[in-house]
Design a protein around this motif. Structure first.
Motif, short mmCIF file in Angstrom:
data_model
loop_
_atom_site.label_atom_id
_atom_site.label_comp_id
_atom_site.label_asym_id
_atom_site.label_seq_id
_atom_site.Cartn_x
_atom_site.Cartn_y
_atom_site.Cartn_z
N LEU A 119 0.74 -1.29 -0.05
CA LEU A 119 -0.01 -0.11 0.17
C LEU A 119 0.88 1.23 0.14
CD1 LEU A 119 -2.80 -1.06 2.62
CD2 LEU A 119 -3.09 -0.57 0.25
N ALA A 120 1.83 1.39 0.78
CA ALA A 120 2.86 2.16 0.83
C ALA A 120 3.56 2.65 -0.52
CB ALA A 120 4.01 2.15 2.03
N GLU A 122 2.54 1.59 -3.38
CA GLU A 122 1.55 2.13 -4.46
C GLU A 122 1.06 3.80 -4.22
OE1 GLU A 122 -3.23 1.51 -5.44
OE2 GLU A 122 -2.03 -0.10 -4.32
N GLU A 123 1.01 4.10 -2.67
CA GLU A 123 0.80 5.52 -2.74
C GLU A 123 2.14 6.46 -2.94
OE1 GLU A 123 -1.28 8.74 -1.31
OE2 GLU A 123 -1.88 6.53 -1.54
N LYS A 126 2.16 7.13 -6.85
CA LYS A 126 1.16 8.02 -6.95
C LYS A 126 1.58 9.44 -6.57
CE LYS A 126 -3.98 9.25 -6.25
NZ LYS A 126 -3.38 10.64 -5.85
N HIS A 127 2.29 9.62 -5.42
CA HIS A 127 2.86 10.91 -4.90
C HIS A 127 3.73 11.54 -5.82
CE1 HIS A 127 4.70 13.75 -2.10
NE2 HIS A 127 5.87 13.17 -2.61
N THR A 182 5.39 7.71 4.28
CA THR A 182 4.29 6.87 3.87
C THR A 182 3.74 5.75 4.55
OG1 THR A 182 4.83 7.84 1.74
CG2 THR A 182 3.21 6.30 1.66
N LYS A 186 0.42 4.93 6.76
CA LYS A 186 -0.50 3.66 6.37
C LYS A 186 -0.52 3.01 7.50
CE LYS A 186 -1.55 4.45 2.17
NZ LYS A 186 -2.84 4.71 1.56
#
Length: 211
Positions: A119-120, A122-123, A126-127, A182, A186
């Protein structure tokens, strides 16, 4: 919570309960649907266990009850908007090393950690995409996320991306700091108490979070 826990839950059901792919999908969707509808998590008591242990105990109870019920029906419609990619998760499970040497509880925690970092990542991607700085993530992906034998040197990355070695060093340092931030964000989202958050931050990242 669902984003951080559904993959570990699915794999745990497959491993501990020896469920088929289809049954594990059904049970995973059913568990989280019921958890929302019946507000399972409101009964969590931090003095008794970590939230991770509590959720896993709830999951075991749910699966046991469903197996006792001869009239179990497929559920999970309430979670369709999450687009749970069971096919990808099943592929991950098939590629993982033999898990016979660890307990189901240890396996669940390992997969929870894997889900947290996924999840981190992926974030993080995107960032940097939103900042039009995709090169930061690409360098991080090429150097920090690949297996050791697939890594290339800072100098090779600098030549490939038209940067200096110092720029590669600085980009990677900045991205690693952003990644740690990040992960902590999360982690905060999927832990239930400050103590659990601090303990996991210390265990996973070696970070001490002041009270």
């Amino acid at each position: 919570i669902i984003a951080g826990y559904w993959k570990p839950a699915y794999k745990y059901i497959r491993i501990k309960w020896h469920s088929s792919n289809e049954d594990a999908k059904d049970l995973t969707q059913g568990f989280f649907t019921s958890a929302i509808e019946k507000n399972y998590f409101a009964s969590y008591d931090a003095s008794k266990a970590s939230f991770q242990t509590f959720l896993r105990t709830c999951l075991d109870g749910f699966v046991a009850n469903q197996r006792k019920s001869a009239t179990r029906q497929k559920r999970g419609g309430g979670l369709e908007h999450l687009s749970l990619d069971f096919s990808e998760t099943e592929t991950e499970l098939s590629l993982q090393a033999n898990v016979s040497g660890i307990t189901p509880e240890e396996f669940f925690h390992r997969e929870w950690v894997r889900s947290l970092f996924a999840l981190a990542i992926e974030e993080l991607q995107k960032h940097y995409a939103d900042k039009n700085s995709a090169v930061h993530f690409e360098l991080f992906e090429r150097y920090d996320l690949l297996e050791e034998e697939m890594k290339v040197s800072y100098a090779s990355l600098a030549q490939e991306y038209g940067l200096t070695t110092i720029e590669v060093t600085n980009y990677l340092a900045a991205t690693r700091r952003e990644f740690r931030k990040t992960v902590l964000a999360k982690l905060r989202e999927i832990t239930a108490t400050d103590d659990e958050f601090r303990n996991e931050a210390r265990s996973l990242l070696g970070v001490e979070i002041n009270k």
